[in-house]
Write an enzyme that holds these catalytic residues in place. Sequence first.
Site, PDB file in Angstrom:
ATOM      1  N   LYS A 169       0.816  -1.222   0.000  1.00 17.50           N
ATOM      2  CA  LYS A 169       0.000   0.000   0.000  1.00 17.50           C
ATOM      3  C   LYS A 169       0.847   1.267   0.000  1.00 17.50           C
ATOM      4  O   LYS A 169       0.463   2.269  -0.590  1.00 17.50           O
ATOM      5  CB  LYS A 169      -0.988   0.004   1.171  1.00 17.50           C
ATOM      6  CG  LYS A 169      -2.053  -1.060   0.997  1.00 17.50           C
ATOM      7  CD  LYS A 169      -3.347  -0.746   1.691  1.00 17.50           C
ATOM      8  CE  LYS A 169      -4.413  -1.735   1.210  1.00 17.50           C
ATOM      9  NZ  LYS A 169      -5.667  -1.640   1.882  1.00 17.50           N
ATOM     10  N   LYS A 179      -5.298  -9.997  -6.531  1.00 17.60           N
ATOM     11  CA  LYS A 179      -6.456 -10.109  -5.640  1.00 17.60           C
ATOM     12  C   LYS A 179      -7.593  -9.175  -6.090  1.00 17.60           C
ATOM     13  O   LYS A 179      -7.321  -8.050  -6.513  1.00 17.60           O
ATOM     14  CB  LYS A 179      -5.983  -9.708  -4.234  1.00 17.60           C
ATOM     15  CG  LYS A 179      -6.941 -10.001  -3.118  1.00 17.60           C
ATOM     16  CD  LYS A 179      -6.360  -9.523  -1.796  1.00 17.60           C
ATOM     17  CE  LYS A 179      -6.537  -8.033  -1.623  1.00 17.60           C
ATOM     18  NZ  LYS A 179      -6.980  -7.589  -0.312  1.00 17.60           N
ATOM     19  N   LYS A 214     -10.908  -3.517  -3.604  1.00 21.41           N
ATOM     20  CA  LYS A 214     -11.742  -2.305  -3.657  1.00 21.41           C
ATOM     21  C   LYS A 214     -11.061  -1.195  -4.436  1.00 21.41           C
ATOM     22  O   LYS A 214     -11.706  -0.357  -5.046  1.00 21.41           O
ATOM     23  CB  LYS A 214     -11.979  -1.777  -2.238  1.00 21.41           C
ATOM     24  CG  LYS A 214     -12.824  -2.645  -1.356  1.00 21.41           C
ATOM     25  CD  LYS A 214     -12.697  -2.131   0.077  1.00 21.41           C
ATOM     26  CE  LYS A 214     -13.492  -2.952   1.054  1.00 21.41           C
ATOM     27  NZ  LYS A 214     -13.036  -2.742   2.438  1.00 21.41           N
TER      28      LYS A 214
END
Length: 350
Positions: free
Chosen positions: A118, A211, A214
Site C-alpha cells: 500500500k 487479488k 476495492k
Amino acid sequence: MAFVERVFSGVQPTGNLHLGNYLGAIVNFVKMQETHNCIYCVVDMHAITVDVDVWGGPTQLAHNTREVTAAFIAAGIDPKKHIVFNQSQVSGHAELTWIFNCVARVGWLSRMTQFKEKAGKDRENASVGLYDYPVLMAADILLYRATHVPVGEDQKQHLELSRDIAQKFNNDFGDSIRGHGFADGQFFPLPEPMITGPATRVMSLRDGTKKMSKSDASDYSRINLTDDADTIAQKIRKAKTDPEPLPTEEKGLEPRPEADNLVGIYAALSGRTKQDVLRDFGGGQFSSFKNALVELCVTKLSPIASEMKRLVADREHVDNILIDGAERARAIAEETMKATKDIVGFVRKR
Ligand code: AQP
C-alpha cells in the site's frame, strides 16, 4: 487458561464492497453466528489510514460505514443476537493500540507485506497510521479477548502479528497477570485465524494473479455487492479466461488462475467444492459455464443488493444498530481495559 470462545472480525468502510469481501469474510461471519458469540465491526479508524482523497472524506466515510453495516445485515448477520458497531464509537480500540505500540517491535511491522504494497515506493509519505494498521487490528481483536477471527487469506500475516503481540504482552507482564488473578499468566488469548471455504482469496476478473480489490482502478476487475443483474452479467462475460475447455480434475486448474478463480467463485456461491463444480462443467466451454455463473451470482447477490439499498435509505435504523452495538461492545471493552491498565500498572479510579 481456557478462554471463552468469541469471534471478532471487521470490514473497512472504504467503498466498493465486493465479492471477495463477501466470500472471503462475510459469508463466514454469518456461519459463525450459529456456534459462537460474534462481534462484527465496521473499522472506520482503519479506513482513514490511507489518503483522504482515497477514503473519500467525511460524507463518503459516513455513507460507506452505513453501507457496510447494511451489507452485514442483508447477508444475514443478526445485530440483536450478536454485536454490530463501528470502531470509532469504542475508545478502547485506540487506548489498547497505544499499549500494544509499546509491545510490538518496529522489526515486526517492517515485515508486513500489506504496508509495503500500500505504501509502494513513496514510503516516506505513507501515514504513520498505515504503518501501525496491524497493531490497531491486534487491539480490535484483543480488546474483546476474541479467540477466533474469520478473515480472507490476505489477513493471515496480520493475524500472526496479533498472536505475537498477545504472546509478548503475556510474557512481559506474566507476574503482574498472575498477581491479578490469572493463575497461568495468560491474559490475552492467541487468536486463531479462520480462513475457510473455496474462496479465501478471490482474484481480479481481469487478472487471475491479482487479488480482487476495492482499490483496483477497473470496476470490471470486481463484482460489487451493489451491482445490478445487468452489470454482473457484463462483468462475468468480459472476465478474462483462456482458450482451453474447463478441466475435469481440480489439479487441471493449477496452472490456470482465471479458470481456477471462476470455478472457486461458483463453488463458494453454491456451497460445493471445486471438484463438484468440475463434475458438472469440466470438458465444457467457458461460455456456457459463464452463463451458469451469471445466473448463480445474480440469484445469490441480487437479494443482498436490494436489501442493502433499502437499509441504506433507512439511516436512522442503521445508526441505531451501530449505537446499540457500540454500547454492548463498550461494556466488554471496558472490562478488558480496566484489567489491562491494572496489569501494566496504570493508576486509575476504582
Ligand atoms: N479478494 C479477496 N478475497 C477474499 N477475501 C478478501 N478480503 C478482502 N479482499 C478479499 C477480506 O475481506 C475482509 C474485509 O477486508 P477489508 O475491509 O480490510 O478490505 P481490504 O482487505 O482492504 O479489501 P481490499 O479490496 O483488498 O481493499 P484494498 O483495495 O484497499 O486493498 C477481510 O477479512 C479480507 O481478508
